[in-house]
Design an enzyme around this catalytic site. Structure first.
Site, short mmCIF file in Angstrom:
data_model
loop_
_atom_site.label_atom_id
_atom_site.label_comp_id
_atom_site.label_asym_id
_atom_site.label_seq_id
_atom_site.Cartn_x
_atom_site.Cartn_y
_atom_site.Cartn_z
N ASP A 212 0.87 -1.18 0.00
CA ASP A 212 0.00 0.00 0.00
C ASP A 212 0.90 1.22 0.00
O ASP A 212 2.13 1.09 -0.07
CB ASP A 212 -0.98 -0.01 1.19
CG ASP A 212 -2.31 0.62 0.82
OD1 ASP A 212 -2.30 1.78 0.36
OD2 ASP A 212 -3.35 -0.04 0.96
N HIS A 282 -2.86 3.24 -4.75
CA HIS A 282 -2.23 2.77 -3.49
C HIS A 282 -0.83 2.22 -3.72
O HIS A 282 -0.43 1.23 -3.09
CB HIS A 282 -3.12 1.71 -2.81
CG HIS A 282 -4.35 2.29 -2.16
ND1 HIS A 282 -4.29 3.13 -1.07
CD2 HIS A 282 -5.67 2.16 -2.47
CE1 HIS A 282 -5.52 3.50 -0.73
NE2 HIS A 282 -6.36 2.93 -1.56
N GLU A 346 -9.88 2.85 -4.97
CA GLU A 346 -9.45 4.23 -4.72
C GLU A 346 -8.28 4.65 -5.61
O GLU A 346 -7.23 5.03 -5.12
CB GLU A 346 -9.08 4.38 -3.23
CG GLU A 346 -10.25 4.08 -2.32
CD GLU A 346 -9.91 4.13 -0.83
OE1 GLU A 346 -10.74 4.64 -0.06
OE2 GLU A 346 -8.82 3.66 -0.43
C1 ACM Z 1 -10.74 -0.25 0.87
O1 ACM Z 1 -11.19 -0.22 2.03
N1 ACM Z 1 -10.11 0.79 0.36
C2 ACM Z 1 -10.88 -1.43 0.05
#
Ligand code: ACM
Ligand code: ZN
Length: 551
Positions: A212, A282, A346
């Site tokens: 991440d 991410h 995201e």
């Molecule tokens: C998430 O909680 N961004 C998958």
């Protein structure tokens, strides 16, 4: 006269049996509660009993049974051994020649299914596979006494199992737990402890969030900077405040050997490990290590704040796909199971709009914004489908967060519904397989009560977790596509192992009944009493840090 005596005797024998059926335990303090229990009368004495296993039982099952027998020996002070007697164990049991535990292979049973038949003389376990034998053994451990999980010798305990018949199998095949090891790094030993407690409550999928923005956690030999640079950050923001930092360097990563150890330990517990490489968003930690993976070459640090970052991988560059394929190629032999998680959540596309490479790719592919999605959203679909094709070529399927549905998604992908249940409803209606992880029931990064808890999002109470029915509101066609349910443990505000366990326990137990139990078996009062009684003792005996409160 003889007939009369026989009648009286029959009544005398039958009466206590009937009364006994009522007098027996009205409910078991086993979590998740078995789906079918018929109570009998009397008890089986587990202390000192031999574990008789049918020839042909696999090594992993034998190891789990041996472990149980050793624990029984230790805490009871009576020796229990494991035996694999030759000849027909079934016949020997039928003829009353065998006393003790009996483990029989029943090939007609379903994967993970098991039964336990307890009489005064025998405790007969039947299953077709390792997970079945393991789960039967887990149920038995909870039935005998919480002390089998501990280190205290307790010869005063009777270790009696009530006579009954249990027939049990899971409601859902996929029973997952996700752990974010990026936002905070947890040592291998803690990952192992998470796996141990998962297996105890019959979970079978570990979704390992390995990358991440704030840390890349898996060794990739071809790209050493992913871990030498990407696995460490200079500090961490304090609570929700993006202006305050603790100034403490944080990080760590798992070597490939360590990953193998974790996967092997998980296998010994009937758990498949699903790695997540979250892409194309991410990815800040990877971009800090190799800035050219993004739409421009500016240097950047591994972020110290939480959030969604505009800078992502650049899908316009061929080098991005070379990188991703190299990474997956290196990890293919570490994770042998069906699913790989490729994230997809995201991902802002702001930089793609101004990137000549991204725009050239959009043009070359003929992608156009329409009433449905933007050209850039279709570009993310292109990334998803390229990674899907690559992994499928290597015999794997992909899972992605529900954003992968935006635009168009190729057949064969599995959708993880996290932004509520809507993504799962839509995807299952379209014929995609789905794993339900809606934030309002499944996000364990949320605190466990409105007050008196450490800093975090939320709250999400255990009662709310327990109330979740993943199939509610879905038609029959959709229901067939719901593979299962998963709790997600994001670790922005979970700095260490003790806190991790606190956020996990006891909510994991509630999740286990959501995953395992048929709706008619779920019952809050029964669950809560088993939880605060036996399961709390189990946690204490195993040394887990848990939220030790009634509600
Ligand atoms: C998430 O909680 N961004 C998958
Ligand atoms: Zn770009």
């Amino acid at each position: 006269m003889k007939l009369f005596r026989t009648l009286i005797l029959t009544i005398l024998i039958a009466l206590p049996a009937a009364a006994g059926a009522k007098d027996g335990p009205e409910r078991l303090d086993v979590i998740p509660h078995p789906n079918s229990v018929e109570y009998g009368k009397g008890h089986f004495k587990a202390a000192g009993a031999i574990f008789n296993c049918e020839t042909g039982i696999d090594e992993r099952s034998l190891a789990a049974i041996r472990d149980f027998s050793e624990k029984m020996t230790y805490v009871s002070g009576y020796t229990s051994t494991v035996a694999v007697p030759g000849g027909s164990l079934r016949k020997a049991v039928e003829n009353g020649k065998i006393k003790g535990f009996v483990y029989l292979i029943e090939n007609a049973m379903e994967p993970e299914e098991y039964s336990i038949e307890v009489t005064g003389r025998n405790c007969i376990v039947r299953a077709a596979d390792f997970n079945g034998f393991l789960y039967a053994t887990q149920t038995l451990k909870q039935l005998v006494d919480a002390s089998v999980f501990g280190e205290k010798v307790d010869p005063s305990q009777k270790f009696l199992i009530p006579c009954m018949k249990i027939s049990d199998k899971p409601r859902f095949a996929y029973r997952g737990l996700h752990l974010d090891c990026s936002r905070h790094f947890f040592p291998v030993e803690e990952v192992m402890r998470v796996l141990d407690i998962m297996a105890l409550y019959k979970l079978n999928r570990f979704h390992w969030h390995l990358t991440d923005d704030q840390g890349w956690r898996i060794e990739i030999k071809k790209y050493p900077r992913l871990t030498s640079v990407g696995a460490f950050r200079a500090g961490t923001m304090i609570e929700g405040d993006k202006t305050r930092f603790d100034g403490v360097r944080h990080g760590g990563y798992y070597t490939q050997d360590q990953i193998r150890e974790v996967v092997s330990h998980a296998a010994s517990l009937g758990i498949e490990v699903i790695p997540e490489i979250d892409l194309p968003g991410h990815m800040s930690a990877a971009i800090a290590a190799y800035p050219g993976l993004s739409c421009h070459d500016d240097p950047m640090e591994v972020p110290m704040t939480w959030g969604v970052f505009e800078r992502t991988l650049c899908p316009g560059k061929d080098a991005t796909f070379t990188f991703l394929e190299d990474v997956f190629t290196e990890i293919l032999d570490l994770f042998p199971y069906e699913y790989y998680h490729i994230g997809g959540d995201e991902c802002p596309k702001t930089e793609w709009k101004d990137c000549p490479d991204c725009q050239a790719r959009i043009k070359a592919l003929g992608l156009k914004s329409d009433g449905h999605a933007s050209a850039e959203a279709y570009l993310q679909n292109y990334v998803t489908s390229r990674m899907q094709a690559f992994l499928e070529e290597h015999g794997h399927k992909i899972i992605g967060w529900d954003e992968i549905l935006e635009g168009e998604l190729e057949e064969g992908a599995t959708v993880m519904s996290w932004r509520g249940t809507a993504g799962g409803e839509k995807a299952s209606g379209m014929g995609f397989d789905v794993i339900m992880t809606p934030v309002e029931y499944c996000y364990f990064d949320q605190i466990q009560a409105a007050e008196g808890e450490p800093f975090g999002y939320g709250p999400l109470t255990i009662e709310k977790v327990y109330s979740y029915n993943p199939l509610e509101g879905l038609d029959e066609g959709q229901q067939k596509h719901i593979l299962g349910v998963q709790a997600n443990l994001w670790s922005e505000y979970i700095p260490d192992s003790a806190h991790l366990e606190y956020m996990l326990l006891p909510r994991l137990c509630a999740m286990s009944e959501v995953q395992w139990c048929e709706p008619e078996v779920k019952e809050w009062e029964r669950f809560h009493s088993a939880l605060t009684g036996k399961s709390f003792r189990i946690f204490k005996n195993l040394g887990y840090n848990f939220r030790n409160k009634e509600n």
